[in-house]
Design a protein around this motif. Structure first.
Motif, PDB file in Angstrom:
ATOM      1  N   GLU A  52       0.818  -1.160   0.014  1.00 24.27           N
ATOM      2  CA  GLU A  52       0.150   0.034   0.060  1.00 24.27           C
ATOM      3  C   GLU A  52       0.997   1.220  -0.072  1.00 24.27           C
ATOM      4  O   GLU A  52       0.680   2.206   0.027  1.00 24.27           O
ATOM      5  N   HIS A 343      -0.553 -25.309   1.387  1.00 21.06           N
ATOM      6  CA  HIS A 343       0.535 -25.094   2.803  1.00 21.06           C
ATOM      7  C   HIS A 343       0.029 -26.197   3.788  1.00 21.06           C
ATOM      8  O   HIS A 343       0.215 -26.555   4.599  1.00 21.06           O
ATOM      9  N   CYS A 363      -4.020 -17.381   3.674  1.00 19.74           N
ATOM     10  CA  CYS A 363      -4.779 -18.177   3.759  1.00 19.74           C
ATOM     11  C   CYS A 363      -3.996 -19.203   4.845  1.00 19.74           C
ATOM     12  O   CYS A 363      -4.668 -20.375   5.534  1.00 19.74           O
ATOM     13  N   ASP A 409       3.561 -16.135   0.030  1.00 19.27           N
ATOM     14  CA  ASP A 409       4.495 -15.178  -1.481  1.00 19.27           C
ATOM     15  C   ASP A 409       4.241 -13.898  -1.501  1.00 19.27           C
ATOM     16  O   ASP A 409       4.765 -12.930  -1.991  1.00 19.27           O
ATOM     17  N   THR A 411       2.376 -11.980   0.640  1.00 19.52           N
ATOM     18  CA  THR A 411       3.151 -11.102   2.182  1.00 19.52           C
ATOM     19  C   THR A 411       4.664 -10.518   1.670  1.00 19.52           C
ATOM     20  O   THR A 411       4.956  -9.599   2.328  1.00 19.52           O
ATOM     21  N   ASN A 437       2.582 -20.548  -3.415  1.00 20.98           N
ATOM     22  CA  ASN A 437       1.128 -20.984  -4.024  1.00 20.98           C
ATOM     23  C   ASN A 437       1.181 -19.743  -5.381  1.00 20.98           C
ATOM     24  O   ASN A 437      -0.011 -19.322  -5.782  1.00 20.98           O
ATOM     25  N   ALA A 441      -3.831 -15.926  -2.516  1.00 21.85           N
ATOM     26  CA  ALA A 441      -4.957 -16.790  -2.324  1.00 21.85           C
ATOM     27  C   ALA A 441      -6.498 -16.596  -1.387  1.00 21.85           C
ATOM     28  O   ALA A 441      -7.178 -15.944  -2.038  1.00 21.85           O
ATOM     29  N   MET A 442      -5.843 -15.390  -0.645  1.00 19.92           N
ATOM     30  CA  MET A 442      -7.074 -15.241   0.596  1.00 19.92           C
ATOM     31  C   MET A 442      -7.740 -14.044  -0.148  1.00 19.92           C
ATOM     32  O   MET A 442      -9.073 -14.473   0.285  1.00 19.92           O
TER      33      MET A 442
HETATM   34  C1  LIG Z   1      -1.842  -4.205   5.255  1.00 26.54           C
HETATM   35  C2  LIG Z   1      -2.458  -5.424   4.532  1.00 26.54           C
HETATM   36  N1  LIG Z   1      -2.648  -5.357   3.425  1.00 26.54           N
HETATM   37  C3  LIG Z   1      -3.773  -5.926   2.806  1.00 26.54           C
HETATM   38  C4  LIG Z   1      -3.952  -7.269   3.661  1.00 26.54           C
HETATM   39  C5  LIG Z   1      -4.708  -8.497   3.300  1.00 26.54           C
HETATM   40  N2  LIG Z   1      -4.427  -9.411   3.508  1.00 26.54           N
HETATM   41  C6  LIG Z   1      -4.708 -10.289   3.911  1.00 26.54           C
HETATM   42  S1  LIG Z   1      -3.851 -11.606   3.824  1.00 26.54           S
HETATM   43  C7  LIG Z   1      -2.683 -11.606   2.042  1.00 26.54           C
HETATM   44  C8  LIG Z   1      -2.075 -11.721   0.676  1.00 26.54           C
HETATM   45  C9  LIG Z   1      -2.516 -13.487   0.906  1.00 26.54           C
HETATM   46  O1  LIG Z   1      -1.324 -13.560   0.345  1.00 26.54           O
HETATM   47  P1  LIG Z   1      -0.402 -14.696   0.528  1.00 26.54           P
HETATM   48  O2  LIG Z   1       0.589 -14.061   1.247  1.00 26.54           O
HETATM   49  O3  LIG Z   1       0.246 -14.458  -0.692  1.00 26.54           O
HETATM   50  O4  LIG Z   1      -0.855 -15.799   0.866  1.00 26.54           O
HETATM   51  P2  LIG Z   1      -2.248 -16.928   0.375  1.00 26.54           P
HETATM   52  O5  LIG Z   1      -3.353 -16.722   0.802  1.00 26.54           O
HETATM   53  O6  LIG Z   1      -1.786 -17.259  -0.952  1.00 26.54           O
HETATM   54  O7  LIG Z   1      -1.615 -18.147   1.113  1.00 26.54           O
HETATM   55  C10 LIG Z   1      -3.754  -9.388   1.635  1.00 26.54           C
HETATM   56  C11 LIG Z   1      -3.648  -8.949   1.231  1.00 26.54           C
HETATM   57  C12 LIG Z   1      -3.771  -7.028   5.149  1.00 26.54           C
HETATM   58  N3  LIG Z   1      -4.333  -8.469   5.602  1.00 26.54           N
HETATM   59  N4  LIG Z   1      -2.868  -5.936   5.410  1.00 26.54           N
END
Ligand SMILES: Cc1ncc(C[n+]2csc(CCOP(=O)(O)OP(=O)(O)O)c2C)c(N)n1
Length: 578
Positions: A52, A343, A363, A409, A411, A437, A441-442
């Protein structure tokens, strides 16, 4: 023409009509659809950014060049973007810059329920808050006009109900580009060294005073005269609840919630012994109104928790207490990792090795729920790596060796890289597992820099995670298939005692990206099964207990990932039919 639009779609529509030249953001519920919708509109240019803060910086670059720019995020995203936000209030913009932030009262999908309105007051920026989709579209257009009139970023605050509810919206045509963006050198406005920033601060205070005056005459701060004696100040979705519950009350309906139209508010309260202030989350308006010396009927503390609804507002107006609605009225359906999720495969090993797992948001945070219970911390995006480092620094060696960090990934790119750099820089050891992944995803499978896809699944340059890690100075970087549970286990056993950092990139695409692929389903061989139930501990929805005590696998759900066969001590799970 009217279209049925959600609040998020209406913001996108308003930004498009306003002639926005660039939209940026980072996904996060309940805000994600704004940019996704905007990107589909003709001639719209938009992109997901790494996080952001970067999204706001990119948007401000566009605005400083004279173009209109939109930036979107969820509430916690504004914490990440807060650094540029506060100083952009000093510099101002040029082309309009609107920061859309979507709050999540009731924590439908967030780690906290912070009230972003405080940022407007703290950074000294105007905040507009729509109550429905039509207002979401109208206020977006107005926000761009105000941003240019006052040379300030404007915050447009949404909440989940406004973002996701639909109503008919009157939409118009896109504004034609007025002037071509250009490079403008203006150091006293754009270079915030103390000598210039001091002057800009004075200017900012003047702008806020001017905005407070403008708030008095803005049509979106309107008085609606009712028949009864009840007087309510409200905004956002709370306005809808109040109108439903108390249709004959008089309202001061605030569209600009900061700065407050003081005289209008005083006039509204005149002659009334007490006025009600109805708002979701913190007593933000209430505090402002009390500071004018006006008699406000106290908002009971528990109204600051969770979402409001008509029943809660009815109770509030009647002076009764009310707790946030309990979701327990519905059958509990705890969220869980999908069957075959990569996961889970990794968590199966982490659980088996009895490790302490510092986690993150994605996720994979669902790995914390019983019976998996394999994730031990989650604070904010990117926090897990630093937390694992801090723990290892103070724990006795035996315990320190049990700490491992996991991070998604998306994050990792968002805010995990700095944690890893810190680990290397300070000469500390530790294992970081990137649960790659290949999607975000989430929040709905959005692309990110590590995926090779951008907004709207368009092809993008792929930033290679392993090269980032190596470039940061990590010598031990390994990419592994998470379904190779033996390999994951061996790598962890070897790496955890080492004094240097190791990164394991557990890479397998999210199952939702490859729904069509299905390996043969597994089965529990009941003649071999000893009913120890260890397989049930990995929380796979495909595995269910049976009345005879020996678990069964629902073939329709099983993806054949093999995580359950890895934990079975008697070798009773496999693909062969018994
Ligand atoms: C500062 C902030 N921005 C956005 C979010 C919303 N959010 C929650 S998890 C996530 C990312 C998930 O992606 P990843 O790390 O690839 O994990 P996955 O869900 O694919 O397992 C986001 C954008 C948040 N919680 N905090």
């Amino acid at each position: 023409m009217k279209e049925l639009l959600s609040g998020n779609e209406a913001v996108a529509r308003g930004a498009w009509e306003a002639g926005v030249a660039l939209g940026t953001g980072y996904p996060g519920t309940p805000s994600s659809e704004i940019l996704e919708t905007f990107a589909l509109l003709p001639e719209a240019k938009a992109q997901w950014c790494a996080n952001e803060k970067v999204a706001l910086e990119v948007a401000s670059g566009a605005a400083w060049s004279g173009a209109r720019a939109l930036v979107t995020m969820k509430h916690v995203g504004l914490n990440v973007a807060a650094d540029p936000l506060f100083t952009l209030a000093y510099t101002g913009v040029r082309g309009g810059l609107v920061v859309v932030v979507a709050d999540d009262p009731g924590l439908q999908s967030s780690q906290n329920e912070q009230d972003s309105r405080h940022y407007g007051r703290a950074a000294k920026l105007p905040i507009l808050e729509p109550s429905d989709s039509q207002e979401a579209r109208d206020f977006t257009l107005l926000a761009f006009r105000l941003s240019e009139e006052f040379d300030l970023p404007v915050i447009l605050r949404l909440t989940t109900r406004v973002s996701h509810s639909r109503c008919p919206v009157k939409a118009l045509r896109r504004r034609a580009e007025t002037k071509l963006p250009a490079l403008i050198k203006d150091a006293p406005k754009q270079v915030m060294i103390p000598a210039y920033a001091r002057r800009r601060h004075v200017l900012l205070e003047e702008k806020m005073r001017a905005l407070a005056l403008r708030a008095e005459t803005l049509g979106i701060n309107r008085v609606e005269k009712g028949r009864g004696g009840l007087r309510i100040v409200t905004s956002g979705v709370a306005y809808q609840y109040c109108r439903e519950v108390a249709p004959s009350a008089s309202f001061l309906k605030l569209g600009m919630v900061y700065p407050l139209p003081r005289n209008k508010t005083k006039n509204f309260a005149r002659g009334s012994r007490k006025i009600f202030v109805v708002e979701e989350l913190d007593p933000f308006l209430e505090t402002e109104i009390r500071s004018l010396g006006l008699p406000v009927r106290g908002k009971r503390e528990e109204y600051g928790l969770g979402e409001l609804n008509p029943e809660r507002v009815r109770a509030l107006l009647a002076g009764r207490t009310s707790r946030p609605p309990e979701s327990a009225q519905l059958p509990a359906r705890p969220p869980m990792l999908c069957p075959g999720c990569p996961h889970r495969a990794v968590f199966t090993v982490l659980k088996k090795l009895k490790l302490f797992v510092t986690g993150d948001i994605g996720c994979y945070t669902l790995g914390t729920l019983p019976p998996l219970s394999a994730l031990d911390t989650c604070v904010c995006m990117g926090a897990g790596i630093g937390q694992s480092e801090g723990m290892r620094l103070v724990l006795p060696p035996e315990a320190a060796r049990k700490v491992v960090a996991v991070i998604g990934d998306s994050t990792f790119v968002h805010s995990g890289i700095t944690g890893l750099v810190d680990l290397v820089y300070n000469g500390n050891g530790g294992v970081v597992i990137i649960l790659d992944n290949q999607t975000t995803a989430m929040t709905g499978l959005q692309g990110h820099p590590g995926t090779g896809t951008g907004l709207g699944s368009k092809a993008a340059r792929q930033v290679r995670l392993c090269e980032i890690c190596r470039g940061a100075g990590v010598n031990r970087v390994k990419i592994i298939d998470p379904y190779d549970l033996k390999g994951v286990e061996a790598y962890l056993r070897e790496s955890l005692p080492l004094p240097e950092p190791s990164v394991l990139i557990a890479r397998a695409p999210c199952l939702l990206l490859r729904r069509h692929e299905k390996k043969p389903a597994h089965r529990v061989k009941h003649d071999i099964c000893r009913a120890c139930s260890l397989c049930l501990q990995i929380a796979c929805p495909a595995l269910v207990p049976s009345p005879e005590g020996k678990p069964k696998i629902t073939a329709a759900l099983c993806t054949g990932c093999g995580a359950c066969s890895h934990v079975c001590p008697s070798g009773a799970i496999g693909t062969e039919v018994t």
